[in-house]
Write a protein that holds these residues in place. Structure first.
Motif, mmCIF file in Angstrom:
data_model
loop_
_atom_site.group_PDB
_atom_site.id
_atom_site.type_symbol
_atom_site.label_atom_id
_atom_site.label_comp_id
_atom_site.label_asym_id
_atom_site.label_seq_id
_atom_site.Cartn_x
_atom_site.Cartn_y
_atom_site.Cartn_z
ATOM 1 N N MET A 1 20.048 115.857 51.878
ATOM 2 C CA MET A 1 20.920 114.842 52.444
ATOM 3 C C MET A 1 20.288 113.479 52.200
ATOM 4 S SD MET A 1 23.426 116.604 53.967
ATOM 5 C CE MET A 1 24.127 115.829 55.386
ATOM 6 N N LYS A 2 21.148 112.515 51.881
ATOM 7 C CA LYS A 2 20.655 111.204 51.451
ATOM 8 C C LYS A 2 21.259 110.075 52.284
ATOM 9 C CE LYS A 2 21.047 110.650 47.002
ATOM 10 N NZ LYS A 2 21.449 110.744 45.590
ATOM 11 N N LEU A 3 20.388 109.187 52.741
ATOM 12 C CA LEU A 3 20.776 108.011 53.519
ATOM 13 C C LEU A 3 20.576 106.755 52.676
ATOM 14 C CD1 LEU A 3 19.134 108.200 57.052
ATOM 15 C CD2 LEU A 3 21.488 107.661 56.567
ATOM 16 N N LEU A 4 21.567 105.892 52.631
ATOM 17 C CA LEU A 4 21.438 104.590 51.978
ATOM 18 C C LEU A 4 21.330 103.537 53.072
ATOM 19 C CD1 LEU A 4 21.462 102.756 49.482
ATOM 20 C CD2 LEU A 4 23.971 102.783 49.596
ATOM 21 N N VAL A 5 20.282 102.710 52.989
ATOM 22 C CA VAL A 5 20.044 101.692 54.013
ATOM 23 C C VAL A 5 19.887 100.337 53.342
ATOM 24 C CG1 VAL A 5 18.642 101.020 55.995
ATOM 25 C CG2 VAL A 5 18.843 103.451 55.390
ATOM 26 N N PRO A 6 20.996 99.579 53.234
ATOM 27 C CA PRO A 6 20.892 98.218 52.690
ATOM 28 C C PRO A 6 20.283 97.303 53.750
ATOM 29 C CG PRO A 6 23.170 99.046 52.640
ATOM 30 C CD PRO A 6 22.366 99.964 53.495
ATOM 31 N N ILE A 7 19.273 96.534 53.365
ATOM 32 C CA ILE A 7 18.673 95.599 54.316
ATOM 33 C C ILE A 7 18.636 94.204 53.702
ATOM 34 C CG2 ILE A 7 17.338 97.351 55.547
ATOM 35 C CD1 ILE A 7 14.862 96.417 54.082
ATOM 36 N N ASP A 8 18.688 93.215 54.575
ATOM 37 C CA ASP A 8 18.650 91.822 54.109
ATOM 38 C C ASP A 8 17.674 90.980 54.914
ATOM 39 O OD1 ASP A 8 19.950 91.479 56.527
ATOM 40 O OD2 ASP A 8 21.832 90.789 55.657
ATOM 41 N N GLY A 9 16.909 91.625 55.772
ATOM 42 C CA GLY A 9 15.934 90.897 56.583
ATOM 43 C C GLY A 9 16.475 90.433 57.923
ATOM 44 N N SER A 10 17.779 90.563 58.133
ATOM 45 C CA SER A 10 18.361 90.150 59.416
ATOM 46 C C SER A 10 17.954 91.128 60.511
ATOM 47 C CB SER A 10 19.890 90.111 59.318
ATOM 48 O OG SER A 10 20.398 91.423 59.154
ATOM 49 N N LYS A 11 18.087 90.692 61.756
ATOM 50 C CA LYS A 11 17.750 91.543 62.890
ATOM 51 C C LYS A 11 18.625 92.790 62.881
ATOM 52 C CE LYS A 11 17.127 91.493 67.885
ATOM 53 N NZ LYS A 11 17.314 90.752 69.123
ATOM 54 N N ALA A 12 19.889 92.640 62.545
ATOM 55 C CA ALA A 12 20.802 93.785 62.503
ATOM 56 C C ALA A 12 20.367 94.799 61.450
ATOM 57 C CB ALA A 12 22.230 93.317 62.230
ATOM 58 N N SER A 13 19.930 94.325 60.284
ATOM 59 C CA SER A 13 19.524 95.273 59.238
ATOM 60 C C SER A 13 18.206 95.970 59.593
ATOM 61 C CB SER A 13 19.446 94.601 57.869
ATOM 62 O OG SER A 13 18.319 93.780 57.740
ATOM 63 N N ILE A 14 17.340 95.287 60.316
ATOM 64 C CA ILE A 14 16.095 95.919 60.771
ATOM 65 C C ILE A 14 16.408 96.968 61.832
ATOM 66 C CG2 ILE A 14 13.868 95.547 61.923
ATOM 67 C CD1 ILE A 14 14.115 94.565 58.912
ATOM 68 N N ASN A 15 17.357 96.674 62.720
ATOM 69 C CA ASN A 15 17.792 97.676 63.700
ATOM 70 C C ASN A 15 18.414 98.880 62.988
ATOM 71 O OD1 ASN A 15 16.934 96.193 65.908
ATOM 72 N ND2 ASN A 15 18.936 95.279 66.287
ATOM 73 N N ALA A 16 19.160 98.626 61.931
ATOM 74 C CA ALA A 16 19.753 99.716 61.145
ATOM 75 C C ALA A 16 18.661 100.560 60.501
ATOM 76 C CB ALA A 16 20.696 99.149 60.080
ATOM 77 N N LEU A 17 17.633 99.917 60.002
ATOM 78 C CA LEU A 17 16.519 100.645 59.399
ATOM 79 C C LEU A 17 15.843 101.549 60.427
ATOM 80 C CD1 LEU A 17 14.473 101.286 57.188
ATOM 81 C CD2 LEU A 17 13.294 99.149 57.762
ATOM 82 N N ARG A 18 15.610 101.021 61.611
ATOM 83 C CA ARG A 18 14.975 101.834 62.656
ATOM 84 C C ARG A 18 15.839 103.045 63.022
ATOM 85 N NH1 ARG A 18 12.393 96.909 65.865
ATOM 86 N NH2 ARG A 18 14.550 96.470 66.324
ATOM 87 N N LYS A 19 17.151 102.823 63.120
ATOM 88 C CA LYS A 19 18.075 103.919 63.436
ATOM 89 C C LYS A 19 18.101 104.933 62.289
ATOM 90 C CE LYS A 19 20.265 104.508 66.577
ATOM 91 N NZ LYS A 19 19.959 105.316 67.768
ATOM 92 N N ALA A 20 18.070 104.449 61.047
ATOM 93 C CA ALA A 20 18.075 105.334 59.886
ATOM 94 C C ALA A 20 16.828 106.224 59.877
ATOM 95 C CB ALA A 20 18.158 104.516 58.601
ATOM 96 N N ILE A 21 15.690 105.673 60.250
ATOM 97 C CA ILE A 21 14.456 106.455 60.309
ATOM 98 C C ILE A 21 14.592 107.576 61.343
ATOM 99 C CG2 ILE A 21 12.001 106.384 60.935
ATOM 100 C CD1 ILE A 21 11.967 103.531 59.658
ATOM 101 N N GLU A 22 15.161 107.247 62.507
ATOM 102 C CA GLU A 22 15.397 108.265 63.540
ATOM 103 C C GLU A 22 16.269 109.394 62.999
ATOM 104 O OE1 GLU A 22 17.020 106.931 67.292
ATOM 105 O OE2 GLU A 22 15.874 105.060 67.166
ATOM 106 N N ILE A 23 17.367 109.025 62.348
ATOM 107 C CA ILE A 23 18.306 110.011 61.805
ATOM 108 C C ILE A 23 17.620 110.856 60.728
ATOM 109 C CG2 ILE A 23 20.417 110.290 60.436
ATOM 110 C CD1 ILE A 23 21.448 107.712 61.893
#
Length: 156
Positions: A1-23
């Motif tokens: 299973m593969k997760l794509l996590v686009p980040i741009d340095g914003s607080k929202a994208s960092i929160n998305a990264l943290r959630k993606a790691i949990e998942i």
């Protein structure tokens, strides 16, 4: 299973990264961290005619490529910093920098690589601004070939 996590340095994208790691840890997903560098983001294209009227030699095509190259290098450094800041133990991690328009590049990569889930930040533009300019997250949600989890910057 593969997760794509686009980040741009914003607080929202960092929160998305943290959630993606949990998942990823919970469900044994691999993660691809993606940063999209916008070629025309730095403004040359928008003002190209003006610069040529003033002096065609001020900004050349070589300068444009140099700026994009520097932006790509900086994006790679930011991905490396994210990878070293958070705990990716037990997760297969890939980092990618792509140049282009963010929503188009995210959608193309998701389709081409067959991602199972996209986890991305939503910076919460005002309704008026979103109406006129759209939103990368909105477009990805509307056109993605897989589910999209949108994470707000206010996530605790």
């Amino acid at each position: 299973m593969k997760l794509l996590v686009p980040i741009d340095g914003s607080k929202a994208s960092i929160n998305a990264l943290r959630k993606a790691i949990e998942i990823a840890k919970e469900y044994n997903f691999s993660i691809t961290l993606l940063m999209v560098v916008e070629e025309n983001h730095w403004g040359y294209e928008r003002n190209q005619n003006f610069w040529h009227q003033v002096d065609g030699s001020i900004i050349s095509v070589g300068v444009e490529h140099e700026v994009v190259s520097k932006l790509e290098e900086r994006a790679a450094e930011l991905l490396d910093a994210a990878a070293s800041t958070y705990d990716f133990s037990g997760i297969d991690l890939e980092k990618m920098v792509i140049t282009g328009e963010p929503s188009i590049e995210i959608l193309d990569l998701a389709k081409k690589e067959g991602f199972d889930l996209i986890v991305m930040g939503n910076r919460g533009m005002s309704k008026i601004k979103r109406f006129f300019t759209g939103s990368v997250t909105q477009r990805v949600i509307a056109e993605a070939p897989c589910p999209v989890l949108s994470i707000h910057e206010d996530l605790k």
